[in-house]
Write an enzyme that holds these catalytic residues in place. Structure first.
Site, mmCIF file in Angstrom:
data_model
loop_
_atom_site.group_PDB
_atom_site.id
_atom_site.type_symbol
_atom_site.label_atom_id
_atom_site.label_comp_id
_atom_site.label_asym_id
_atom_site.label_seq_id
_atom_site.Cartn_x
_atom_site.Cartn_y
_atom_site.Cartn_z
ATOM 1 N N TYR A 161 -9.336 -7.393 -0.510
ATOM 2 C CA TYR A 161 -8.169 -6.850 0.117
ATOM 3 C C TYR A 161 -8.619 -5.760 0.975
ATOM 4 C CZ TYR A 161 -3.276 -6.329 1.046
ATOM 5 O OH TYR A 161 -1.973 -6.223 1.443
ATOM 6 N N ASP A 256 -14.269 0.558 3.230
ATOM 7 C CA ASP A 256 -12.615 0.599 2.747
ATOM 8 C C ASP A 256 -12.632 1.313 1.476
ATOM 9 O OD1 ASP A 256 -10.145 0.456 2.396
ATOM 10 O OD2 ASP A 256 -10.157 -1.612 2.903
ATOM 11 N N LYS A 284 -3.613 5.286 -0.226
ATOM 12 C CA LYS A 284 -3.337 5.446 -1.831
ATOM 13 C C LYS A 284 -3.367 6.960 -2.034
ATOM 14 C CE LYS A 284 -4.256 0.702 -2.822
ATOM 15 N NZ LYS A 284 -2.860 0.113 -3.026
HETATM 16 C C1 LIG Z 1 -9.032 -1.922 -0.505
HETATM 17 C C2 LIG Z 1 -7.596 -1.808 0.134
HETATM 18 N N1 LIG Z 1 -7.483 -1.795 1.657
HETATM 19 C C3 LIG Z 1 -6.497 -1.766 2.340
HETATM 20 C C4 LIG Z 1 -5.244 -1.596 1.496
HETATM 21 C C5 LIG Z 1 -3.939 -1.807 2.118
HETATM 22 O O1 LIG Z 1 -3.265 -0.650 1.969
HETATM 23 P P1 LIG Z 1 -1.768 -0.235 2.232
HETATM 24 O O2 LIG Z 1 -1.288 -1.281 0.949
HETATM 25 O O3 LIG Z 1 -1.458 0.964 1.908
HETATM 26 O O4 LIG Z 1 -1.351 -0.830 3.372
HETATM 27 C C6 LIG Z 1 -5.333 -1.899 0.035
HETATM 28 C C7 LIG Z 1 -3.994 -2.006 -0.706
HETATM 29 O O5 LIG Z 1 -3.812 -2.269 -1.948
HETATM 30 C C8 LIG Z 1 -6.545 -1.858 -0.703
HETATM 31 O O6 LIG Z 1 -6.597 -2.092 -1.922
#
Ligand SMILES: Cc1ncc(COP(=O)(O)O)c(C=O)c1O
Length: 449
Positions: A161, A256, A284
């Site tokens: 994700y 990421d 986060k």
């Molecule tokens: C690995 C990863 N990247 C990107 C995101 C997207 O972050 P946000 O929910 O702050 O937009 C998440 C959200 O859970 C994530 O776990």
């Protein structure tokens, strides 16, 4: 029930709802159902008998507006490594609020402080741009990579994700999988042209990655990867292989770190796994529960977003009303000051180790056929007889049973996101863990019954 804390009725100390609902919360559910699609704020809804309206949180716990108490392992989707309402964050936010909450994306002192503080910890960070979420961070990283490389396709891993935008929403949790590298859109509304730009590879499979990258290198702008993909740990050496393959084929690597950043140490996954990507994305923990994200990485890639280049074809637009927001940066600075305290990560990792050991004992005693696993401060379990290596291993486990068990856990006052990964915070104490084990014990009994 008459006592109230900020609208919440304070009731029994035992964990979970157990049928207790105040008039206040019942009215909140009715209005939420009328006003929000599906009666919820986002993409996750709970069954009616375990749903709640949060009143307030403190440390590892929160309370609903009926006064029911929960131990929290979702922790704001992993943002709250210091638990709820941490005193240092409260103080930093209150002080900054008295000096102004927002100055648009012009330089402000807190944002400069935060960039000075975090860039030495992030291996690839020759430059940094703050955003306001993980999704914005991955969106801008992908745009920067496409502009820099002059290529358009993006490779991601099945089950990963990377946020809520069209570039990222493919093959995140397909119920029916496709042959690699064909992407499966996660949502209606994505133009097929965007789907065509996406390639999908299996996590933890070096040979498959090599094959797909070699075939598509001429059109592949970047590979984006979660170093620990949801609940999947990389096999030893896998991330180094990903780095080597992308570099050899002239493809950019976006790491990421929205989940791993500042969770696996101040250096995040880059230090933990000893790799250096071209770009890394954050969210986060960085914001300590306020909306702060970041794209960090090579100067030559990020400098495409230098507004001095406006009007030139190589200029990349990267902007947002709230980015570099001083309130968020103040919370981030307060968070990182706590993370820098000696022994912080040893304690955080030890809490998760104790949790996994205790859960294994409960599950084994009840002969639940569960495997408990997880790397560092993230933990998980599946109804499966081995630790999964990729998304298809997860699909092959009994996911329906897991969702039912997780709902039972919420009923017992243990908040987990059904069938999703879970976290610990530095505020989970031995007493919290003991109560958690008792709740798991009750959940196992109820489940078997
Ligand atoms: C690995 C990863 N990247 C990107 C995101 C997207 O972050 P946000 O929910 O702050 O937009 C998440 C959200 O859970 C994530 O776990």
């Amino acid at each position: 029930m008459t006592n109230t804390i900020s609208g919440a009725v304070v009731g029994s100390r035992s964990l979970g709802r157990h049928g207790r609902m105040s008039e206040i919360e019942a009215a909140q559910f009715r209005d939420a159902e009328r006003l929000f699609p599906g009666g919820v704020l986002g993409g996750n809804a709970l069954p009616n008998d375990v749903r709640f309206v949060v009143s307030h949180g403190r440390g590892p716990r929160f309370w609903d507006t009926s006064g029911n108490e929960y131990i929290d392992y979702v922790l704001g989707s992993g943002a709250l490594v210091l638990g709820h309402a941490h005193p240092a964050i409260q103080q930093a936010v209150a002080e900054q609020a008295g000096q102004g909450t927002h100055f648009f994306a012009y330089l402000n002192a807190r944002a400069v402080d935060l960039a000075r503080k975090v860039t030495p910890y992030i291996r690839c960070a020759e430059r940094i741009r703050f955003t306001t979420s993980g999704s914005e961070s991955t969106f801008h990283a992908i745009r920067l990579a496409r502009a820099f490389s002059g290529k358009t396709r993006l490779l991601k891993f099945e089950g990963a994700y990377h946020g809520n935008h069209d570039y990222a929403q493919h093959s995140t949790s397909p119920k029916v999988v496709a042959e690699f590298p064909i992407p499966v859109p996660d949502t209606a509304g994505i133009p097929p042209l965007v789907t065509d730009l996406t390639l999908v590879a299996p996590f933890n499979d070096v040979d498959a990655l090599e094959r797909i990258v070699a075939e598509h290198a001429h059109e592949l702008a970047a590979v984006i990867i979660e170093p620990i993909q949801r609940i999947l740990s990389p096999k030893p050496g896998f991330l180094k292989n990903v780095r080597e393959i992308t570099a050899r084929h002239g493809v950019l690597l976006i790491l990421d770190e929205v989940v791993t950043g500042f969770r696996y140490g101040l250096g995040g996954a880059q230090a933990y796994f000893d790799i250096k990507p071209d770009l890394a994305t954050y969210g986060k923990i960085l914001g300590g529960g306020l909306p702060v994200g970041a794209v960090a990485g090579r100067a030559d890639i990020l400098d495409q977003a230098d507004p001095g280049q406006k009007g030139q074809s190589a200029y990349v637009y990267q902007n947002g009303t709230l980015q570099g927001n001083p309130l968020g940066c103040a919370a981030a600075l307060a968070t990182i000051a706590v993370l820098e305290e000696p022994g912080f990560y040893d304690r955080l990792f030890a809490i998760a180790d104790d949790l996994r050991a205790g859960l294994k004992e409960v599950f084994d005693r009840h002969k639940m056929g569960v495997t408990v696993f997880g790397d560092g401060p993230m933990w998980h379990f599946l109804f499966a007889n081995r630790v999964p290596e990729n998304y298809r291993d997860i699909l092959a486990s009994d996911m329906k049973k897991l969702v039912r068990f997780d709902v039972e856990l919420i009923r017992q006052g243990i908040f987990v996101l059904p069938a999703n990964r879970r976290f610990v915070s530095s505020t989970h104490t031995k007493d919290d863990l003991s109560e958690t084990f008792e709740a798991f014990d009750r959940a196992c009994l109820a489940f078997k019954a």
